[in-house]
Design a protein around this motif. Structure first.
Motif, mmCIF file in Angstrom:
data_model
loop_
_atom_site.group_PDB
_atom_site.id
_atom_site.type_symbol
_atom_site.label_atom_id
_atom_site.label_comp_id
_atom_site.label_asym_id
_atom_site.label_seq_id
_atom_site.Cartn_x
_atom_site.Cartn_y
_atom_site.Cartn_z
ATOM 1 N N GLU A 50 0.832 -1.197 0.000
ATOM 2 C CA GLU A 50 0.000 0.000 0.000
ATOM 3 C C GLU A 50 0.870 1.252 0.000
ATOM 4 O O GLU A 50 1.773 1.417 0.827
ATOM 5 C CB GLU A 50 -0.894 -0.003 1.248
ATOM 6 N N LEU A 56 -1.214 7.267 -3.626
ATOM 7 C CA LEU A 56 -1.665 8.181 -2.577
ATOM 8 C C LEU A 56 -1.262 9.613 -2.922
ATOM 9 O O LEU A 56 -0.232 9.851 -3.549
ATOM 10 C CB LEU A 56 -1.069 7.782 -1.229
ATOM 11 N N THR A 110 -5.537 8.296 2.187
ATOM 12 C CA THR A 110 -5.095 7.144 2.959
ATOM 13 C C THR A 110 -6.298 6.483 3.624
ATOM 14 O O THR A 110 -7.402 7.048 3.679
ATOM 15 C CB THR A 110 -4.085 7.556 4.032
ATOM 16 N N LYS A 111 -6.078 5.283 4.162
ATOM 17 C CA LYS A 111 -7.155 4.579 4.844
ATOM 18 C C LYS A 111 -7.655 5.376 6.045
ATOM 19 O O LYS A 111 -8.858 5.445 6.315
ATOM 20 C CB LYS A 111 -6.671 3.201 5.296
ATOM 21 N N GLN A 112 -6.725 6.032 6.778
ATOM 22 C CA GLN A 112 -7.138 6.831 7.931
ATOM 23 C C GLN A 112 -7.989 8.028 7.500
ATOM 24 O O GLN A 112 -8.982 8.379 8.160
ATOM 25 C CB GLN A 112 -5.893 7.321 8.695
ATOM 26 N N GLN A 113 -7.619 8.640 6.375
ATOM 27 C CA GLN A 113 -8.405 9.776 5.888
ATOM 28 C C GLN A 113 -9.799 9.322 5.452
ATOM 29 O O GLN A 113 -10.795 10.023 5.698
ATOM 30 C CB GLN A 113 -7.676 10.461 4.735
ATOM 31 N N GLN A 114 -9.892 8.172 4.789
ATOM 32 C CA GLN A 114 -11.209 7.676 4.396
ATOM 33 C C GLN A 114 -12.059 7.320 5.617
ATOM 34 O O GLN A 114 -13.270 7.507 5.610
ATOM 35 C CB GLN A 114 -11.037 6.465 3.478
ATOM 36 N N ASP A 115 -11.413 6.794 6.663
ATOM 37 C CA ASP A 115 -12.158 6.524 7.901
ATOM 38 C C ASP A 115 -12.672 7.827 8.510
ATOM 39 O O ASP A 115 -13.780 7.857 9.064
ATOM 40 C CB ASP A 115 -11.252 5.803 8.906
ATOM 41 N N ARG A 289 -10.831 0.111 -7.153
ATOM 42 C CA ARG A 289 -9.566 0.640 -6.622
ATOM 43 C C ARG A 289 -9.023 1.752 -7.520
ATOM 44 O O ARG A 289 -8.513 2.764 -7.007
ATOM 45 C CB ARG A 289 -8.555 -0.486 -6.500
ATOM 46 N N TYR A 293 -8.183 5.706 -5.934
ATOM 47 C CA TYR A 293 -6.792 6.103 -5.749
ATOM 48 C C TYR A 293 -6.248 6.781 -6.998
ATOM 49 O O TYR A 293 -6.779 6.610 -8.093
ATOM 50 C CB TYR A 293 -5.943 4.879 -5.390
#
Length: 446
Positions: A50, A56, A110-115, A289, A293
């Protein structure tokens, strides 16, 4: 001496063992498998960590509280760098008087931003790149026309209207919407593309992120190196220059791949069917995907070329298949059931022979003749040590074993004839005419 019957018994069990081995091999070879190619495709499928593929972006998102406040003021919030577009009238009509608020962000979060986006509770629909998600469901394209519009121009009108209908609990399937329009490129637009392709097989338009022809291109098209033209994502709502058809006219019978943003399409031999198959294979699997991205065009093109290789190795469209080594098991398998049946028949035949005895066994007179010659040999053994007498006794012992084993009469007669001839020779050497078998047996055994 090992008797013939013993050898036949061993042969019988050997055929049975061979039959068992054949049926076991055949049954184990019938295991159910799924294989879609005639050979191992050499397309690259290595896992990518990733963030290592440049997907990203350095996007600074506002805080959850800030995003919530922005959506309270406006029903549609579009953050800088967003690439998704839609038909305003169609979407506004679909929303109607419902309180539906849309948050649009750039791709490559990022995954944290999407969360963090999911924590914005008043966002009814969230669009990351061109990936469209609602409260419970996601809206996705499901055919090549939808994927083409999404990845070539950033159009999410169809998925967005489908999600709005879901949020409003409306029944029925929303109609397919294809807003992408094509136009023929002008001579001024086409000329530099053709010149670059003639010179380097590659054209990179301003804004395209592709840098060179991937090595996979020659694997995907081994017969003739392809031409590749890359363009950035096209402006939404404007007709798109259809370079593929124009280039196919300039370079007949040549593989051509044209990219608009993350959308890749093939033109050239077998284009009518081949292009649709490859595009559906790529975007049905990787579309979600690619939508979320910011992959460089080289990554999207690499996936596309891998799929071309897979399809070619599947043996479609009369393309040459790669060399496949000779497989003895594959060739022998169809014959195994017949060999098994043959071995079983031989086993049964030998088994019947051992039970009922061979055809043409010893004649009924053989035991009496054997007894007479044996008696003669015993009487003569006290008077002579002639080698002929020793040979006669050996043949009589073989004849006795053959009678016990129920061997064919011809074999027994041959042994008895030989023994009688040897006894006759021994009698002549003794000078005893009465011991000659013809005279001795004629008078009966005393």
């Amino acid at each position: 001496m090992t008797s013939v019957i013993q050898r036949l018994h061993r042969l019988r069990w050997a055929f049975l063992a061979a039959a068992v081995v054949m049926i076991v091999v055949f049954l184990f070879a019938q295991r159910q498998t799924v294989d879609v190619s005639y050979a191992q495709s050499p397309s690259g499928k290595a896992a990518v960590t990733e963030g290592s593929a440049g997907e990203l972006t350095d996007t600074d998102l506002p805080s959850v509280a800030e995003l919530t406040g922005m959506l309270e003021r406006d029903r549609v919030v579009r953050l800088p760098g967003s690439i998704a577009h839609w038909d305003e009238k169609l979407v506004t009509d679909a929303i109607g008087d419902a309180d539906i608020r849309i948050l649009v962000t750039p791709p490559g979060l990022t995954k944290q931003q999407q969360d963090r986006l999911r924590e914005v509770e008043n966002a009814t629909i969230r669009i990351v790149g061109t990936k469209t998600g609602g409260t419970l469901y996601s809206g996705v394209a499901d055919d090549n026309a939808g994927w083409r519009a999404q990845f070539a121009t950033g159009d999410v009108t169809g998925p967005l209207i489908a999600l709005i209908a879901s949020e409003r609990d409306q029944d029925g399937t929303p109609p397919d919407i294809d807003l992408l329009r094509w136009r023929a490129p002008t001579a001024a637009e086409l000329a530099p593309v053709v010149a670059d392709l003639r010179a380097d097989r590659l054209h990179l338009a301003q804004g395209a992120t592709l840098e060179s022809i991937p090595d996979r291109a020659d694997t995907a098209f081994p017969d003739r190196s392809p031409l590749i033209a890359a363009f950035p994502q096209q402006p939404f709502g404007q007709p798109v220059p259809e370079y593929g058809a124009a280039l196919a006219g300039e370079f007949p019978d040549t593989p051509i791949v044209v990219m608009y943003g993350s959308w890749a399409e093939y033109h050239g031999p077998d284009a009518e069917s081949f292009s649709e198959v490859v595009a559906a294979g790529v975007y049905s699997r990787f579309g979600e995907r690619l939508a979320a991205y910011a992959y460089p065009q080289a990554n999207a093109l690499g996936v596309y070329l891998d799929k071309v290789t897979d399809v070619r190795y599947a043996g479609l469209f009369d393309r040459p298949l790669p060399y496949q080594p000779f497989d003895p098991l594959r060739v022998a398998l169809p014959a195994l059931p017949w060999l098994f049946a043959f071995c079983v028949l031989v086993f049964l035949g030998l088994s019947v022979r051992s039970v009922v005895g061979p055809r043409g066994g010893p004649p009924r007179a053989a035991p009496a003749r054997l007894a007479g010659l044996t008696t003669l040999a015993i009487e003569m053994s006290g008077l002579s040590h002639d080698p002929a007498l020793v040979r006669a006794i050996t043949k009589l012992e073989e004849a006795r074993a053959s009678v016990v084993d129920n061997l064919p009469g011809r074999h027994v007669r041959r042994l008895l004839d030989g023994a009688e001839s040897e006894l006759d020779t021994a009698a002549r050497e003794l000078g005893r005419a009465d011991y000659r078998p013809v005279n001795y047996l004629a008078g009966g055994v005393a």
